[in-house]
Write an enzyme that holds these catalytic residues in place. Structure first.
Site, PDB file in Angstrom:
ATOM      1  N   HIS A 365       0.811  -1.211   0.000  1.00  0.00           N
ATOM      2  CA  HIS A 365       0.000   0.000   0.000  1.00  0.00           C
ATOM      3  C   HIS A 365       0.847   1.265   0.000  1.00  0.00           C
ATOM      4  CE1 HIS A 365      -3.204  -2.906   1.235  1.00  0.00           C
ATOM      5  NE2 HIS A 365      -3.847  -2.191   0.354  1.00  0.00           N
ATOM      6  N   GLU A 389     -10.185  -2.691   1.619  1.00  0.00           N
ATOM      7  CA  GLU A 389      -9.579  -3.085   2.895  1.00  0.00           C
ATOM      8  C   GLU A 389      -9.329  -1.882   3.794  1.00  0.00           C
ATOM      9  OE1 GLU A 389      -7.908  -3.717  -0.077  1.00  0.00           O
ATOM     10  OE2 GLU A 389      -7.043  -5.719  -0.039  1.00  0.00           O
ATOM     11  N   ASP A 450     -20.420   2.753  -7.846  1.00  0.00           N
ATOM     12  CA  ASP A 450     -19.592   2.335  -8.967  1.00  0.00           C
ATOM     13  C   ASP A 450     -18.682   3.510  -9.334  1.00  0.00           C
ATOM     14  OD1 ASP A 450     -18.520   1.675 -11.379  1.00  0.00           O
ATOM     15  OD2 ASP A 450     -20.428   1.577 -12.453  1.00  0.00           O
ATOM     16  N   ASP A 477      -7.003   1.237  -6.774  1.00  0.00           N
ATOM     17  CA  ASP A 477      -6.622  -0.003  -6.095  1.00  0.00           C
ATOM     18  C   ASP A 477      -7.727  -1.002  -6.400  1.00  0.00           C
ATOM     19  OD1 ASP A 477      -5.536  -1.887  -4.461  1.00  0.00           O
ATOM     20  OD2 ASP A 477      -6.162  -0.935  -2.584  1.00  0.00           O
TER      21      ASP A 477
END
Ligand code: NAG
Ligand code: NAG
Ligand code: NAG
Ligand code: NAG
Length: 844
Positions: A365, A389, A450, A477
């Protein structure tokens, strides 16, 4: 064949050879036991699978449990065949066939007829044409694939008596089958000499089998089913049923607890697309590997968008279970003082593809976020595409320049899973001024939408909603371009999305994305490989107006390969920060980042030197790029300088009074030089290289009254060097060797470097010629140039004609003008010099 009549013999598939002992045990044992077992087994099933209740059934020595149909299941039409060889190794041998529960049985459950050759044919006539069974079969037919699920389990440190008890083992096997919702049709067990048991059960859905070593306390078991349903949820059931540990033989004896390893394979051939989407990732690396310790499924959830699966494991190559146990004890050991280094790894899979893992997520990351953040002069508004995450968000929140970060993640279910099972990924409690969960930081805005549509709605050129701020950095990501799923077209081959991304960014804006596993030298062209969407995406971004891209790689993300990333810049001048030196970046880190609550740097991986390693793409990236775009600049060259070409040494050159009117010194050939030879290329490559930011500083210094006396230095850099624009802004590169005295050849009278149609006299100073030798400086994405830029700057130094001894060497200085601004200045300067109105600046 001996003694058999070939005409009368039935097909071998219908022959069963049943020893007398078998018949006795089955017929007598089954009648007495069936009711009891049926009742007990029903208890397991009615409880449902979620809690999987476990009822101890008292061992009934010498009597094997009978497979009995449960919960309305019916024995399908089955012909049982078996054959037993008396080898003397096996003490007992038992075969048991499935039967219907007594209450519902209205017929003899099995009919065995003497066959020729001494065997038996046992034919189940229970449901000759049950319509419900046929219907079921039809339903399964629709998703029937020649594929299955194979679970292999090894357990050690088990109680010997258990492993030597055919009855207890058979019962555990039956319980496993029942609790897994499978159907046992028949099984066969041998008690072996001197110890050990082997059993094989035939399931409606294929088979289960095991072998035991009682003295060593070991069982190896495998379960194979032909259905599509995963067996992973039943691994805890196997563990509970078979992990019968040893009891201490005397008080205080320490016995090793049962130790289980498992591996799980998908077998056969299945729908290509489904297989492709998962890429076999989770199956190959995680499920399929037997050696991982404590391999446990922590969570498995089907969200509205994807399968999220999280596993824990201890990889025995890096840390042991013993070390983990020490680390959570208080024994003063190294492990107990550094427990964070001995935690089980935690791995997250989305649709079977590894997304991140505890050991590596920080490096991944940080590599994804900070190169873009530090390339931007002052990142205040940042958007994250995906990143469920929460770790990408965490990295962005470490920047003190930040005013708002907008995370657009379609899958709220994934975020909820992350909060629950991946708290370390979204922990911001140690960042000064932030919150325990990064999602709660007031600078963070999360939209469960979206992202493609969100960008198109808010930032499409001419149709901006005006509701969202212009952005400084966008971090994507999301999906690997290597996973070709339906969604790939929409994400990577979407002109409207690419344009909205470009339009959403400020002039200094940077877009950055991960692009999956890095290229290997042997990879084919991107367009002929899984990675074609990576190339398509970069092409769409370039078309949308991004001026420059940089590819880079990092190997510490914990994936099973080197990972690749790329950054795209709205304005190529932003590249000067990408090429900042390590000290500049380290200083920026100190100035721009929030510290931890303990006053330390919040970064554990990224720093100035790490950034240096991203500045050159890998050789493999270059090779695969050239396979993909073979006519791109440089792809037909040998790294700028061809070692096969003769290089005239400086000893064959001399410096003396120039023949050029306005110049003092000039370079002359002492020997005849053949067309095509390089001139002192060895010296030229040992350049003085001044990056744009440093050049600006030197220039400012000499403009200062106190520094003015040193302006000879800028004159040297300007007069002897060539400007470069490749690193964003204008830098200089000077050849400090004798060739620096080379003068310009007016009116195309130059013998060094490529011949051009235009010269200083006929050139239009207001427009760059079609093919300037330095037009590679404006290439949007070309890893060849990125990797060879220093040598490219000097590769123009070859004789463009035969140069007889005594001739002055003259260059075409127009070749070094890479930008329109440089071009204009150079054309006007040279025009003045060649009209002898002005002295050449270098000879002042
Ligand atoms: C991990 O494995 C060890 C050894 O097999 C066992 O003692 C321990 O209970 C396991 N821990 C977990 C969390 O599964
Ligand atoms: C790029 O940035 C430079 C320096 O800030 C600026 O002078 C130039 O106009 C920008 N170019 C474009 C195309 O916006
Ligand atoms: C490489 O390609 C360019 C453009 O097509 C051409 O001008 C040049 O001669 C080629 N160079 C070599 C070494 O083949
Ligand atoms: C150089 O001077 C200009 C004008 O004063 C200033 O804007 C610029 O920031 C200076 N550059 C450096 C690198 O100090």
């Amino acid at each position: 064949m001996a003694g058999g009549s070939s005409q009368a013999a039935p097909s071998p598939a219908y022959i069963v050879y049943v020893p007398v002992r078998f018949l006795v045990v089955t017929l007598v044992g089954s009648v007495f036991l069936a009711f009891a077992v049926g009742q007990a087994a029903r208890l397991f099933v009615t409880g449902g699978y979620e809690q999987i209740p476990f009822v101890e059934v008292e061992e009934e020595k010498g009597i094997l449990p009978h497979p009995v149909m449960q919960n309305g299941k019916k024995v399908p039409r089955t012909v049982y065949t078996s054959k037993h060889y008396d080898t003397g190794k096996s003490v007992t041998s038992d075969s048991l066939l499935a039967r219907q529960e007594l209450q519902s049985a209205n017929k003899e459950w099995v009919e065995c007829i003497d066959s020729e050759g001494g065997g038996k044919i046992c034919h189940n006539e229970e449901h000759p044409s049950d319509p419900s069974i046929e219907q079921n079969e039809e339903e399964e037919e629709s998703e029937h694939e020649p594929a299955g699920q194979h679970l292999l389990v090894d357990i050690e440190n088990l109680e010997g008596a258990f492993l030597n008890s055919k009855e207890r083992l058979a019962r555990a096997m039956m319980d496993l089958v029942d609790l897994s919702g499978l159907t046992m049709l028949s099984y066969h067990c041998h008690e072996l000499e001197p110890a050990g048991v082997s059993c094989a059960g035939v399931l409606l859905e294929s088979h289960v089998s095991f072998h035991t070593w009682p003295a060593e306390g070991v069982i190896t078991l495998d379960l194979f089913t032909c259905g599509p349903a995963s067996l992973v949820p039943y691994i805890p059931v196997v563990q509970r049923l078979f992990s019968i540990g040893k009891s201490p033989t005397f008080e205080g004896e320490e016995v090793e607890p049962p130790h289980m390893l498992w591996s799980y394979k998908r077998r056969g051939f299945r729908n290509e697309e489904v297989y492709d989407a998962a890429g076999g990732d989770m199956y190959n690396y995680l499920l399929g590997v037997m050696e991982f310790e404590n391999k446990t499924q922590i969570a498995a959830v089907k969200t509205d968008f994807q399968d999220v699966e999280i596993f824990d494991l201890i990889h025995p190559r890096f840390r042991t279970v013993e070390q983990y146990q020490k680390s959570i004890s208080n024994d003063g050991s190294y492990e107990s003082k550094h427990p964070e280094l001995f935690l089980p790894d935690r791995i997250v899979y989305l649709d079977g593809v590894m997304q991140s893992r505890r050991y590596g997520e920080a490096a991944y990351h940080e590599s994804l976020v900070h190169p873009a953040m530090f390339a931007n002069p002052n990142p205040e508004y940042v958007a994250i595409i995906g990143g469920g995450e929460g770790a990408t968000l965490r990295e962005v929140l470490k920047h003190d320049t930040l005013k708002q970060v907008i995370m657009i993640e379609i899958d709220k279910g994934m975020v909820d899973m992350s909060k629950k099972y991946l708290p370390d990924w979204n922990y911001c409690g140690n960042i000064a001024g932030s919150t325990e969960s990064c999602f709660d930081d007031p600078r963070a805005t999360v939209y469960y939408q979206d992202a493609i549509q969100w960008f198109i709605d808010h930032y499409s050129p001419g149709k901006e909603s005006g509701k969202e701020p212009k952005l400084d950095v966008i971090i994507m990501d999301a999906l690997d371009p290597g996973n070709n799923v339906d969604f790939s077209d929409l994400l990577f081959d979407n002109e409207a999305f690419a344009k909205a991304l470009h339009n959403s960014l400020n002039d200094g804006g940077v877009f950055i994305a991960q692009t999956g596993e890095a290229a290997n030298l042997e990879d084919p062209s991107k367009m002929n490989s899984r990675e074609r969407y990576e190339f398509i995406f970069k092409t769409r971004l370039a078309e949308a107006g991004f001026q420059t891209m940089k590819e880079y790689e990092d190997a510490h993300g914990g994936f099973n390969g080197v990972w690749s990333f790329f950054a795209a810049f709205v304005n190529s001048s932003t590249k000067s920060r990408w090429h900042a030196n390590e000290a500049e970046i380290n200083l920026a880190i100190r100035k721009r980042m929030r510290s931890t609550t303990a006053g330390k740097s919040p970064l554990v991986y990224f720093d100035g030197a790490t950034m240096q390693s991203y500045q050159y793409p890998s050789k493999a990236a270059e090779v695969v790029f050239c396979r993909t775009v073979p006519d791109a600049f440089g792809c037909n060259r040998t790294h700028g300088i061809d070692p096969r070409i003769y290089d005239v040494p400086t000893s064959d050159l001399e410096v003396k009074a120039s023949l050029v009117d306005s110049a003092k010194h000039g370079v002359f050939a002492k020997v005849d030089i053949v067309e095509g030879s390089y001139l002192a290329i060895k010296e030229q490559t040992r350049d003085i290289f001044i990056p744009p930011s440093t050049y600006e500083l030197i220039y400012n210094f000499t403009q200062h009254p106190a520094g003015y006396q040193h302006s000879f230095f800028t004159s040297f850099l300007k007069g002897y060097g060539c400007g470069h624009h490749y690193f964003g802004g204008v830098g200089r590169s000077v050849d400090p060797g004798l060739l620096a005295f080379t003068n310009h050849g007016c009116n195309s009278n130059y013998n060094l470097g490529p011949m051009q149609d235009v010269n200083e006299m006929n050139a239009d100073e207001n427009s760059l010629p079609e093919r300037s030798p330095l037009d590679w400086e404006t290439a949007v994405n070309n890893p060849f140039i990125d990797r060879n830029v220093r040598v490219l700057m000097h590769s123009l130094g070859y004789a463009n004609r035969d140069i007889p001894a005594g001739t002055e060497i003259q260059d075409n200085l127009l070749n070094y003008a890479g930008t329109l601004e440089q071009w204009k200045n150079t054309v006007l300067d040279l025009r003045a010099q060649c009209s002898t109105e002005e002295e050449v600046v270098v000879s002042e």
